[in-house]
Enzyme design. Structure first.
Site, PDB file in Angstrom:
ATOM      1  CD  GLU A 124     104.386  31.196  62.389  1.00  0.00           C
ATOM      2  OE1 GLU A 124     103.957  30.713  63.455  1.00  0.00           O
ATOM      3  OE2 GLU A 124     103.814  32.105  61.766  1.00  0.00           O
ATOM      4  CE  LYS A 126     101.867  21.146  65.731  1.00  0.00           C
ATOM      5  NZ  LYS A 126     102.015  20.757  67.134  1.00  0.00           N
ATOM      6  CG  ASP A 128     106.895  19.150  72.082  1.00  0.00           C
ATOM      7  OD1 ASP A 128     105.657  19.068  72.138  1.00  0.00           O
ATOM      8  OD2 ASP A 128     107.653  18.192  72.307  1.00  0.00           O
ATOM      9  CE1 TYR A 233     100.241  30.272  67.955  1.00  0.00           C
ATOM     10  CE2 TYR A 233     102.345  29.498  68.822  1.00  0.00           C
ATOM     11  CZ  TYR A 233     100.975  29.394  68.738  1.00  0.00           C
ATOM     12  OH  TYR A 233     100.330  28.413  69.443  1.00  0.00           O
ATOM     13  CE  LYS A 321     101.427  17.206  65.686  1.00  0.00           C
ATOM     14  NZ  LYS A 321     100.846  16.268  66.642  1.00  0.00           N
ATOM     15  CB  CYS A 415     122.540  -0.516  98.344  1.00  0.00           C
ATOM     16  SG  CYS A 415     123.642   0.735  97.688  1.00  0.00           S
ATOM     17  CB  CYS A 418     126.525   0.191 100.977  1.00  0.00           C
ATOM     18  SG  CYS A 418     124.759   0.485 101.169  1.00  0.00           S
ATOM     19  CB  CYS A 433     120.758   3.061  99.287  1.00  0.00           C
ATOM     20  SG  CYS A 433     121.999   2.718 100.546  1.00  0.00           S
ATOM     21  CB  CYS A 438     125.408   4.206 101.032  1.00  0.00           C
ATOM     22  SG  CYS A 438     125.501   3.644  99.339  1.00  0.00           S
TER      23      CYS A 438
END
Ligand SMILES: [Zn+2]
Length: 681
Positions: A124, A126, A128, A233, A321, A415, A418, A433, A438
């Protein structure tokens, strides 16, 4: 990067004792951050490697194993307070894991030796995610709990009931406890993190932490918003469903209406796993959810019983893994971009490099704290991987490769667009900002307004918005509706046809339902889904503008932060003025759809153009009907158009559709299809 471990045979007893103590402490800290705070301190593979090292040392020097060593607790952590506790009827064990095919081979040899014959295995993917147990009594879901420490988990029943793929009722009235994995699909993970960045919050490290953080919520409304999914499962009670194999159990689960991942495969001998691993290493990228390996289970349940389990892990299953996919590259630049909410976000621009199937050149650095913590500098060599299989992320800087005299990166204080001073708002990690004028924010706001999930103005992408802003033909969203043909014709690359198309797309957008407009306004924290919920409840924009925080927060799925953000937005004079201007421009401000979009509809996701005069009902009505069925109604025909519905006196659009080979329906065909939608469902 992992340290070089001293071979165990070269260790003195004293060295071993010291290393074991250090590892126990370190893994406990990592475990607390991971399980209790959903904020891992290190990459998974580093945790796994230290853990494997500790297991090895403790096996060689058992005198130093302490009861509170992370190896002695099933889940590696205490149970977080706040949620009610649930005692698992049978302990929820985690799986032992291996990191190489050789170790897998050794596990297979041990298993074969214990059983006395070569077992069949069920493979199967795995997933996450995080493990949960679901209890059904007479076919009804009565309890859901997390693994917790393996013996005691947390009650997440109310949270799990918001997950659509988990049935509240099975197809048969049986009593059974099943176990599985709750995960966050890659697409939801990407959207969530983007939203969190815009809202100035810390992004989740990977889909699993996002899933855990979303599930273990006292506020169920948050879980509901997060779009989690699940796969089942395992059951500790196979007799309840009359199965004798793991692969058979998966089929029964599916027949009971439980969600299962159908990528499993039965193999006759361990060598056959190579093809499976190769297949999913290459397909991993295309799966809708993150996977981090392959689970191997002895397929026959009576053989599983014979093998039994240790205190911590079953002997009949093992997790292989995947090795971490990593690449090395050099940071060439750090770019700062201003989002529509004013959040200023750094992105590392790197030497292009191949990683897990794609060329990667950019990785978000999220916020200044993140950048500082990793101490990333221009010119640094860094490791790169994909978080949760999807998002490129810098792991760490290789200090040995750092050029001499490489300076600490200076976080900007102004920024980039601007030049106004940037601020840190309370409780935010983002730099912001806050200049309402802006230019970068206005550009982002207008692009968002015209985007597909908002007002869906075809042909008004970032480039055109930028052109219009530079020419000063638009300043805010209302001004889009005042655009003149002569203005557009004066722009570079705009021909008569593109002008007509854009103006027609703008006109079409006026009849959008309220939720599109509300989402398009770009109110902080108000995503497409929240906008729909709010529009559904209040029906008109004015009613939303007049609503109180309590009124808005009373909607299931809408929290107080969102409600507050909406109320604050409509209090501003700019918003009040905008409402008036949009109304004057004839933009619909009413909720038009009471239909939940049916994803199985023929029209769902199709790009459709309407043209000519319709006999039965108006184009506006037809547009609304199509949108209610999930279609994207656009103003102009292109090669991407799926369908043209042509009424009487259809002109150039019909010619173009015919020339491009686009499917064309007359009104009668459309009416027949509409009737069919009604009866099929
Ligand atoms: Zn700015």
């Amino acid at each position: 990067m992992l340290p070089e471990f001293t071979p165990v045979n070269n260790l003195t007893t004293q060295m071993a004792q010291q290393e074991i103590a250090t590892l126990q402490k370190r893994l406990t800290d990592y475990g607390v951050a991971y399980y209790e705070e959903d904020a891992p301190l290190v990459e998974d593979y580093i945790y796994d490697a230290f853990y494997a090292r500790l297991v090895l040392l403790e096996a060689q020097f058992p005198q130093f194993v302490t009861p509170d060593s992370p190896t002695q607790n099933v889940g590696g952590a205490k149970v977080k307070s706040g949620l009610a506790k649930v005692v698992h009827p049978a302990p929820m064990l985690s799986l032992g894991d291996v990191f190489s095919l050789e170790e897998l081979q050794e596990w297979d040899e041990r298993t074969t030796k214990t059983l006395g014959f070569q077992s069949e295995y069920n493979l199967e993917l795995k997933i996450d995610g995080l493990a949960v147990a679901l209890t059904y009594v007479d076919g009804k879901l009565v309890q859901a709990s997390t693994r917790g420490n393996g013996s005691i988990g947390e009650d997440v029943t109310a949270n799990v009931k918001t997950i659509r793929s988990i049935p509240q009722t099975l197809t048969e009235p049986i009593t059974i406890e099943v176990r599985g994995e709750i995960y966050m699909p890659k697409s939801s993970f990407a959207t969530l993190n983007k939203q969190r960045e815009a809202d100035g919050l810390e992004p989740f490290a990977n889909p699993r932490n996002a899933a855990a953080g979303s599930l273990r919520q006292l506020n169920v409304a948050i879980t509901k918003k997060r779009e989690l999914s699940a796969f089942v499962y395992y059951t500790a009670d196979p007799d309840a469903i009359g199965v004798t194999t793991q692969s058979g159990a998966l089929e029964r689960f599916a027949a009971l209406g439980l969600p299962t991942d159908d990528h499993n495969r039965v193999i006759a001998k361990m060598a056959d796993i190579d093809a499976y691993i190769a297949e999913y290493t290459s397909q991993r990228e295309r799966l809708a959810y993150g996977i981090d390996g392959v689970v191997v289970k002895v397929n026959h349940l009576d053989n599983q019983l014979d093998l039994g389990h240790t205190v911590k892990i079953p002997r009949w299953a093992i997790a292989y893994k995947f090795p971490p996919e990593e690449a090395l590259t050099v940071v060439l630049d750090i770019e700062w971009t201003v989002g529509r909410t004013g959040a200023v976000t750094p992105t590392a621009v790197m030497d292009p490099v191949q990683l897990a199937g794609t060329t990667v050149q950019r990785a978000s650095l999220h916020n200044p704290d993140y950048l500082n913590a990793k101490d990333i500098r221009i010119g640094d060599t860094v490791t790169l991987h994909k978080a949760g299989d999807i998002i490129p992320e810098i792991g760490q800087v290789l200090l040995a490769e750092r050029p001499a005299n490489n300076q600490v990166y200076d976080i900007p204080t102004f920024c980039p667009a601007c030049h106004s001073e940037l601020v840190h708002l309370d409780g935010e990690v983002a730099l912001r900002c806050i200049n309402p004028f802006c230019v970068a924010q206005i550009q982002e706001k207008l692009t968002h307004f015209a985007s597909r999930n908002a007002m869906n103005i075809d042909g008004m992408g970032p480039r055109v918005v930028s052109q219009l802003l530079k020419a000063n033909y638009i300043q805010d969203v209302a001004s889009i509706y005042r655009l003149q043909e002569t203005q557009l014709l004066s722009l570079d690359k705009f021909k008569e046809k593109s002008v007509t198309n854009l103006l027609s797309a703008i006109t079409t957008s006026k009849s959008n339902s309220l939720e599109r407009l509300l989402f398009g306004l770009g109110i902080r924290m108000v995503g497409a889904k929240a906008a729909r919920l709010i529009a559904e409840k209040f029906k008109t924009l004015q009613a939303i503008a007049d609503a109180s925080v309590i009124d808005i927060a009373s909607i299931a799925g809408i929290g107080e932060t969102i409600a507050l953000s909406v109320v604050q937005y409509f209090k501003t004079p700019e918003a009040k003025q905008l409402l008036i201007e949009l109304r004057e421009a004839g933009v619909n401000q009413t909720y038009l759809s009471d239909v939940i979009v049916d994803e199985t509809s023929f029209f769902y996701g199709k790009k459709i153009v309407l043209t000519g005069k319709l006999e039965k009902g108006s184009r506006t009505e037809a547009t609304k009907w199509l949108q209610d069925h999930g279609a994207q109604v656009t103003g102009s025909v292109s090669a991407k158009t799926d369908l043209l519905i042509a009424g009487e006196d259809a002109g150039s659009k019909l010619d173009k559709a015919n020339a491009l080979g686009v499917t064309v329906w007359d009104e009668q065909a459309f009416i027949e299809a509409q009737a069919k939608e009604g009866t099929d469902k």
